[in-house]
Design a protein around this motif. Structure first.
Motif, PDB file in Angstrom:
ATOM      1  N   TRP A  64       0.924  -1.235  -0.129  1.00 58.23           N
ATOM      2  CA  TRP A  64       0.244   0.135   0.037  1.00 58.23           C
ATOM      3  C   TRP A  64       0.844   1.191  -0.030  1.00 58.23           C
ATOM      4  O   TRP A  64       0.606   2.302  -0.966  1.00 58.23           O
ATOM      5  N   ASP A  65       1.915   1.176   0.742  1.00 51.30           N
ATOM      6  CA  ASP A  65       2.993   2.272   0.688  1.00 51.30           C
ATOM      7  C   ASP A  65       3.629   2.618  -0.482  1.00 51.30           C
ATOM      8  O   ASP A  65       3.492   3.790  -1.083  1.00 51.30           O
ATOM      9  N   GLU A  66       4.123   1.789  -0.926  1.00 53.70           N
ATOM     10  CA  GLU A  66       4.678   1.754  -2.350  1.00 53.70           C
ATOM     11  C   GLU A  66       3.688   2.066  -3.430  1.00 53.70           C
ATOM     12  O   GLU A  66       4.269   2.860  -4.323  1.00 53.70           O
ATOM     13  N   ALA A  67       2.507   1.946  -3.433  1.00 53.05           N
ATOM     14  CA  ALA A  67       1.373   2.354  -4.262  1.00 53.05           C
ATOM     15  C   ALA A  67       1.184   3.733  -4.073  1.00 53.05           C
ATOM     16  O   ALA A  67       0.261   4.215  -4.900  1.00 53.05           O
ATOM     17  N   GLY A  68       1.558   4.172  -2.994  1.00 55.77           N
ATOM     18  CA  GLY A  68       0.969   5.631  -2.574  1.00 55.77           C
ATOM     19  C   GLY A  68      -0.822   5.757  -2.202  1.00 55.77           C
ATOM     20  O   GLY A  68      -1.249   6.682  -2.838  1.00 55.77           O
ATOM     21  N   LEU A  69      -1.334   4.370  -2.094  1.00 53.91           N
ATOM     22  CA  LEU A  69      -2.623   4.419  -1.982  1.00 53.91           C
ATOM     23  C   LEU A  69      -3.410   5.325  -1.135  1.00 53.91           C
ATOM     24  O   LEU A  69      -4.325   5.670  -1.478  1.00 53.91           O
ATOM     25  N   PHE A  70      -2.873   5.532   0.123  1.00 52.27           N
ATOM     26  CA  PHE A  70      -3.624   6.437   0.944  1.00 52.27           C
ATOM     27  C   PHE A  70      -3.059   7.897   0.863  1.00 52.27           C
ATOM     28  O   PHE A  70      -3.368   8.874   1.797  1.00 52.27           O
ATOM     29  N   ALA A  71      -2.291   8.269   0.189  1.00 49.44           N
ATOM     30  CA  ALA A  71      -1.917   9.780  -0.104  1.00 49.44           C
ATOM     31  C   ALA A  71      -2.786  10.691  -0.757  1.00 49.44           C
ATOM     32  O   ALA A  71      -3.438  10.366  -1.698  1.00 49.44           O
ATOM     33  N   ALA A  72      -3.272  11.636   0.128  1.00 50.01           N
ATOM     34  CA  ALA A  72      -4.418  12.436  -0.414  1.00 50.01           C
ATOM     35  C   ALA A  72      -3.906  13.714  -0.970  1.00 50.01           C
ATOM     36  O   ALA A  72      -3.103  14.610  -0.621  1.00 50.01           O
ATOM     37  N   ARG A  73      -4.409  13.893  -2.059  1.00 52.05           N
ATOM     38  CA  ARG A  73      -4.159  15.002  -3.181  1.00 52.05           C
ATOM     39  C   ARG A  73      -5.271  15.591  -3.554  1.00 52.05           C
ATOM     40  O   ARG A  73      -6.489  14.737  -4.055  1.00 52.05           O
ATOM     41  N   ARG A  74      -5.560  16.782  -3.734  1.00 51.60           N
ATOM     42  CA  ARG A  74      -6.909  17.447  -4.371  1.00 51.60           C
ATOM     43  C   ARG A  74      -6.933  16.972  -5.712  1.00 51.60           C
ATOM     44  O   ARG A  74      -6.079  16.960  -6.494  1.00 51.60           O
TER      45      ARG A  74
END
Length: 848
Positions: free
Chosen positions: A17-27
């Motif tokens: 999940w971290d490697e996929a940046g799954l939970f990084a919030a961007r507008r």
């Protein structure tokens, strides 16, 4: 056959999940946003099961919203300032900053194995200079807007923590942290003008439809709107510059029962008189050391001091009322003065009996009139009463009508006016301690109080402080305290008070929208992410934190840091129950309880065979040793087991009891689900199946029911449906494609609760990409329509069998099927039935 090993799969999928940046919030304007937030924790050093439950609930919501196409913001931070860090530093000789940041590191390491879908890139602690520097900038903007002011005021003083407490932080007359008896002192303090917004804060509660009713009621009661009469009682002779005493009362209908005028020890007249009267000064000093809560005042012995002054009753100049200073009257409400009506107010009655003052009955109950003894008669305003001597001679039936009539009468005759008041007082934010956000002002002998320049922010806390003496170390730190005036450049001194830690938590939700911004917020991010769509936390914050946050949202709109749409910070609020556990105790030789950890007790006994007394479940407490360490649970069973258990055992708004057997049962079920996945993976791909349609129908019903449960915070109900579908799937003998679809759907539906296991099942069955990124399953409406019905068969009035038939079958067709059943054929034994009664969709009755 492979096996379910949580310790192997959980770290693997967290890394994915971290490697996929799954939970990084961007507008992302192309997707609907969803902001879910749990109340951030204080870094005590250890997470507890309450943390696990709270953050798992938020994670279920966040993961479900991500799967339904939302752009999710799910951040984490630390409420890091406060007295515990200072107390730890004083006890150990260390530094609050070191203690705090070490605890943050420890707790972060304990929380990450839970697999929470948190955007850790937005993490901050309120003790970070980058955070409190922006808080200082916000303070200066609020000061410029007139939302902050400074004045001398009587405050609650905690003699142990040696700091000021807000009214809300005084519990039963004691400091909320130290437990020390609170004293009253006059200090010059900084205040937020929250009382100016009392009416707005109260009225807006009606619009918070997605808040618990009990929380709205608690805030309504705390704000405390009341309508009453304000009137002046003229002194028979001026005293210390005072000609009259202003009184506010919500029961002016009892005015003819007045016995004396009472004033607070902190009333301006009382303070003026004590300067000339040592006995009164001593009395007031003693009163100021007593508790200040309503409950404390109710229980305390009523004490008074006769000033010798008298007031005239406004309706009869010959009627003179003595003026007493009384210990049960506070300056915090009304005018700090009352007219006492002892027949109809218990505190007034207790006071009058003690000091032999007159008791005048004003009205009697119509149904059961009784003379006044030692219990005041206080009818509700809506109750019908009879006035013995209502001065206006009005024909009114209830106290509520009489109150309105009295206010109108007073206004008409010019001796009083109707006034709306609020119990809510301005928020004193000054605290006399080191580990808090410095108030960014400077005191200059020439210029007075001068705001620090924004380019000089943050005003950083000095690291080289000592806690070897009581009090605030900033007061005795000359190289930090002594500075140049930002206005004239002359020698000046910094404000050494720091801000109440509730300031830190009153705007953190807004900072999460742009945590690295060089201003308190960045408007485009705030406009996109605010409001918080779902806020989750404990009921204990119903007044303090939530009320202050509502004030700050309004203040930040006024100062240009939040958009107009963010007038209320939290659209929906959910207050979760506690995690509880039994308490195990023995007794020492003096009969005092000795508590034991759960892991030290087996079958009700200690390792040496000593039996323990088991006390029913209570909130987990270190002092009672009924705590369960989440880290050890995760090590033994895995994070998914802990998550599944805290969600499955009871509705989330209620307490959940942690039991070892419950945790083992949860782990056993997850193992069963994995084994089912493994068995399905070994099904012959070409073998025909039986019951494909039935399994698909159950699958779509489960999708519908679980979705409804998750979206309505019925997590335990959703899990019950997942249990049921697991049982259905384990008994099914459908074809491989249908069985694979069913197990993958089960994994998706379980993913918000057990994300690691679900990810592993998804991967095992050849699912594309990550399960956490897959779209949420959709229930086919056609599959939800029941086209068959189960009908019981009664033989001579007793149920013997049942049949499942199509709803469209005729009576004759249903009768034919019923007569072919083994139980019916056996009862008939070759004969014809005397009668067959078919009620389509309901029942078949066969008379033999």
């Amino acid at each position: 056959m492979s096996c379910y090993t949580a310790s192997e799969i959980e770290a693997k999928w967290q890394q994915a999940w971290d490697e996929a940046g799954l939970f990084a919030a961007r507008r992302d304007e192309s997707r609907p946003k969803y902001y879910v937030l749990e109340m951030f924790p204080y870094p005590s050093g250890r997470i507890h099961m309450g943390h696990v439950r709270n953050y798992t609930m938020g994670d279920v919501v966040a993961r479900h919203k991500l799967a339904t196409g939302h752009n999710v913001l799910h951040p984490m931070g630390w409420d890091a300032f406060g007295m515990p860090a200072e107390n730890a530093a004083m006890a150990s000789g260390g530094h609050p900053k070191d203690w705090t940041y070490q605890n943050i590191a420890d707790m972060r390491a304990q929380m990450k194995p839970l697999g929470l879908s948190i955007d850790w890139s937005r993490e901050f602690a309120t003790c970070d200079p980058e955070y409190y520097g922006q808080q200082q900038a916000l303070f200066l903007d609020m000061l410029d807007a007139g939302l902050v002011y400074r004045k001398a005021a009587v405050v609650n003083w905690d003699p142990v923590d040696m700091t000021v407490l807000a009214n809300e932080q005084v519990i039963d007359g004691k400091g909320w942290r130290s437990g020390a008896e609170v004293e009253r002192r006059e200090l010059t303090q900084w205040f937020f003008r929250i009382s100016d917004m009392a009416g707005e804060l109260l009225d807006a509660l009606d619009g918070l439809e997605n808040w618990p009713a009990k929380v709205r009621l608690m805030q309504e009661n705390w704000i405390g709107k009341s309508r009453g009469l304000q009137l002046g009682f003229d002194l028979t002779a001026p005293a210390c510059g005072h000609d009259a005493i202003e009184v506010y009362t919500t029961r002016p209908d009892t005015l003819m029962g007045a016995s004396f005028i009472g004033i607070s020890p902190d009333h301006p007249l009382s303070r003026a008189l004590e300067a000339e009267n040592p006995e009164l000064a001593a009395f007031n000093a003693q009163v100021r050391k007593s508790g200040t809560s309503e409950e404390a005042l109710e229980k305390a012995e009523k004490l008074g001091f006769d000033t010798g002054l008298k007031c005239r009753h406004p309706l009869n100049p010959d009627w003179e009322l003595p003026v007493w200073v009384a210990n049960f009257i506070l300056m915090d409400y009304g005018t700090g003065a009352i007219f006492a009506c002892p027949a109809h107010d218990q505190r007034d009655l207790d006071f009058c009996r003690k000091y032999d003052l007159p008791v005048i009955d004003t009205f009697l109950a119509l149904d059961d009139p009784k003379p006044v003894g030692n219990t005041a008669f206080v009818p509700p305003k809506t109750e019908k009463v009879q006035w013995v001597d209502h001065f206006a001679g009005l024909d009114v039936a209830t106290g509520e009508e009489a109150v309105d009539a009295t206010i109108d009468y007073a206004a008409k005759h010019g001796w009083g006016e109707g006034v709306t008041k609020y119990r809510l007082r301005d928020w004193g934010l000054s605290r006399q301690r080191y580990w808090g956000c410095p108030i960014p002002v400077v005191h200059c002998e020439t210029c007075g109080v001068v705001p620090e320049k924004k380019e000089n922010l943050p005003v950083r806390l000095p690291d080289d402080v000592s806690f070897d003496k009581p009090g605030n170390p900033l007061d005795r730190h000359p190289t930090w305290r002594d500075c140049a005036c930002p206005s004239c450049g002359a020698a000046a001194k910094r404000e050494t008070d720091t801000m109440d830690t509730f300031v830190d938590s009153s705007w953190y939700f807004a900072r999460f929208t742009a945590p690295r911004a060089e201003t308190p917020t960045r408007m485009d991010d705030a406009e996109y992410w605010m409001n918080v769509d779902q806020y989750i936390g404990g009921i204990e914050h119903a007044i303090l934190h939530l009320l202050y946050s509502r004030f700050f949202a309004r203040a930040m709109r006024i100062t240009g840091h939040l958009p107009a749409s963010a007038i209320e910070p939290f659209d929906a609020l959910f207050t979760q129950g506690m995690v509880t556990h039994e308490i195990y105790q023995t007794r020492d030789h003096n009969g005092r309880p000795v508590y034991h950890l759960p892991e030290d007790v087996t079958d009700g006994r200690l390792a040496d065979g000593t039996p323990v007394e088991i006390i029913p479940s209570a909130k987990m407490s270190k002092s009672k040793k009924n705590v369960v360490d989440p880290v050890s649970i995760i090590s033994s069973y895995g994070a998914d087991t802990a998550r599944w258990f805290v969600l499955s055992d009871s509705p989330p708004e209620r307490d959940v009891e942690w039991t070892a057997s419950g945790a083992e049962a949860a782990h056993k079920h997850l193992t069963r689900v994995w084994n089912l996945c493994d068995r399905i993976g070994r099904i012959d791909r070409d073998a025909p199946g039986d019951g494909d349609d039935a399994l698909l129908r159950e699958m779509h019903k489960t999708i519908h029911d679980v979705t409804l449960g998750v979206e309505s915070f019925g997590f335990n109900a959703a899990i019950a449906k997942l249990y049921a579908f697991t049982n259905t799937l384990s008994r099914a003998a459908a074809s491989y494609p249908v069985m694979r679809e069913a197990i993958m759907t089960l994994a998706q539906l379980m993913a918000p609760m057990t994300p690691h296991l679900s990810e592993d099942i998804w991967h095992h069955q050849g699912g594309e990409g990550l399960c956490a990124a897959a779209p949420w399953p959709q229930a086919d409406p056609a599959m939800l329509i029941e086209d068959t019905v189960t009908m019981p068969i009664q033989i001579n009035g007793k149920r013997r069998a049942e049949i499942s038939v199509a709803k469209a079958l005729s009576r004759d067709e249903i009768e034919t099927i019923a007569l072919e059943q083994d139980a019916v054929r056996k009862a008939l034994n070759g004969a014809e039935p005397k009668k067959v009664i078919v009620v389509p969709g309901r029942i078949v009755n066969v008379v033999v």
